[in-house]
Write a protein that holds these residues in place. Structure first.
Motif, PDB file in Angstrom:
ATOM      1  N   THR A 112      41.050  25.425  30.909  1.00  0.00           N
ATOM      2  CA  THR A 112      40.110  26.104  31.668  1.00  0.00           C
ATOM      3  C   THR A 112      38.332  25.019  30.669  1.00  0.00           C
ATOM      4  O   THR A 112      38.394  25.236  29.722  1.00  0.00           O
ATOM      5  CB  THR A 112      39.846  27.045  32.063  1.00  0.00           C
ATOM      6  OG1 THR A 112      39.585  27.406  31.568  1.00  0.00           O
ATOM      7  CG2 THR A 112      41.052  27.884  33.453  1.00  0.00           C
ATOM      8  N   ALA A 183      38.359  31.346  38.082  1.00  0.00           N
ATOM      9  CA  ALA A 183      38.742  32.248  38.491  1.00  0.00           C
ATOM     10  C   ALA A 183      39.333  31.895  39.907  1.00  0.00           C
ATOM     11  O   ALA A 183      40.883  32.521  40.271  1.00  0.00           O
ATOM     12  CB  ALA A 183      37.378  32.127  39.615  1.00  0.00           C
ATOM     13  N   CYS A 186      43.117  32.850  37.989  1.00  0.00           N
ATOM     14  CA  CYS A 186      43.166  33.712  38.282  1.00  0.00           C
ATOM     15  C   CYS A 186      43.501  34.671  39.464  1.00  0.00           C
ATOM     16  O   CYS A 186      44.815  35.423  39.811  1.00  0.00           O
ATOM     17  CB  CYS A 186      42.121  34.913  37.875  1.00  0.00           C
ATOM     18  SG  CYS A 186      41.835  34.690  36.037  1.00  0.00           S
ATOM     19  N   ASN A 187      42.896  33.523  40.043  1.00  0.00           N
ATOM     20  CA  ASN A 187      43.366  34.210  42.049  1.00  0.00           C
ATOM     21  C   ASN A 187      45.539  34.027  42.164  1.00  0.00           C
ATOM     22  O   ASN A 187      45.569  34.825  43.233  1.00  0.00           O
ATOM     23  CB  ASN A 187      42.237  33.828  42.701  1.00  0.00           C
ATOM     24  CG  ASN A 187      41.065  34.702  42.782  1.00  0.00           C
ATOM     25  OD1 ASN A 187      41.375  35.765  42.135  1.00  0.00           O
ATOM     26  ND2 ASN A 187      40.122  34.416  43.297  1.00  0.00           N
ATOM     27  N   ASP A 192      42.586  40.008  39.901  1.00  0.00           N
ATOM     28  CA  ASP A 192      41.666  39.693  40.898  1.00  0.00           C
ATOM     29  C   ASP A 192      40.148  40.135  40.018  1.00  0.00           C
ATOM     30  O   ASP A 192      40.570  40.506  38.913  1.00  0.00           O
ATOM     31  CB  ASP A 192      41.615  41.572  41.541  1.00  0.00           C
ATOM     32  CG  ASP A 192      42.191  41.652  43.053  1.00  0.00           C
ATOM     33  OD1 ASP A 192      42.265  40.997  43.349  1.00  0.00           O
ATOM     34  OD2 ASP A 192      42.833  42.632  42.937  1.00  0.00           O
ATOM     35  N   VAL A 193      39.390  38.593  40.119  1.00  0.00           N
ATOM     36  CA  VAL A 193      37.924  38.403  39.397  1.00  0.00           C
ATOM     37  C   VAL A 193      36.961  38.375  39.793  1.00  0.00           C
ATOM     38  O   VAL A 193      36.882  38.168  41.131  1.00  0.00           O
ATOM     39  CB  VAL A 193      38.718  37.465  38.544  1.00  0.00           C
ATOM     40  CG1 VAL A 193      39.791  37.135  36.836  1.00  0.00           C
ATOM     41  CG2 VAL A 193      39.192  36.141  39.086  1.00  0.00           C
ATOM     42  N   ASN A 194      36.279  39.288  39.507  1.00  0.00           N
ATOM     43  CA  ASN A 194      34.136  39.307  40.089  1.00  0.00           C
ATOM     44  C   ASN A 194      34.128  37.647  39.903  1.00  0.00           C
ATOM     45  O   ASN A 194      34.320  37.369  39.355  1.00  0.00           O
ATOM     46  CB  ASN A 194      33.683  40.221  39.787  1.00  0.00           C
ATOM     47  CG  ASN A 194      34.584  41.166  39.849  1.00  0.00           C
ATOM     48  OD1 ASN A 194      35.118  41.971  40.955  1.00  0.00           O
ATOM     49  ND2 ASN A 194      34.386  42.228  38.994  1.00  0.00           N
TER      50      ASN A 194
END
Length: 194
Positions: A112, A183, A186-187, A192-194
């Motif tokens: 990434t 993100a 991860c999703n 779960d990422v903010n």
């Protein structure tokens, strides 16, 4: 034995044709092109340890520079330290196949771009990206996949994965780009990422 060079979507056996193979080094490398922006290019590799459902079961199954060990130590991320083995690996991970818990069926390797949106960077500015699998005991490269794709707007790439096939392990050259950076990955992998 010569290294096998793969195309996108190709799968190849690792352990069946290399009896006794257990300790791997998975190297990822890339070059960044010249571009007009001001920010530095910071590419990060991450490893996702996935169950049968294609998801991580816990945050510890996301291995990266801030969590360098996963699967009880079976997968270890080098951070930015290079092993010096071979030419051009930017980041490496050690993988001990026979120590990976049975609940983990796939080990996905991703790259990434850190802070890509703010810096207006994407994989269209990256060239010569590759993943390679090396037998850590002999330093022999077994498999290599060069991402010939010209990604344009993607900010994350799933480069390849090692996965169980019965009692054996195989490698899959994936080369799938994502928008939305880490993100989005991860999703997709159930974190779960903010």
């Amino acid at each position: 034995m010569a290294s096998i060079s793969l195309q996108k979507g190709q799968k190849v056996d690792l352990t069946k044709t290399n009896p006794g193979l257990s300790n791997l080094i998975v190297g990822l490398g890339w070059d960044t092109n010249k571009y007009d922006g001001g920010g530095d290019f910071d590419l990060d590799s991450s490893v996702f340890l996935l169950g049968a459902n294609g998801k991580v079961t816990a945050p510890e199954d996301f291995v990266f520079y801030n969590n360098t060990k996963g699967a009880g130590g079976a997968v270890e991320h080098s951070g930015d330290n290079l092993t010096g083995a071979g030419d051009g690996d930017d980041e490496t991970s050690k993988v001990a196949l026979n120590q990976i818990p049975a609940s983990i069926e796939r080990v996905a390797f991703t790259v990434t771009i850190h802070d890509a949106e703010a810096r207006r960077q994407n994989f269209g500015m990256v060239s010569n990206a590759f993943i390679r699998v090396v037998n850590a005991d002999t330093n022999e490269e077994i498999v290599r996949y060069d991402l010939g794709e010209d990604f344009s707007i993607e900010t994350a790439v799933v480069v390849g994965e090692i996965y169980r096939h019965g009692a054996e392990w195989k490698f899959n050259a994936i080369g799938a780009g994502y928008q939305g950076g880490l993100a989005a990955l991860c999703n997709d992998y159930g974190l779960d990422v903010n």
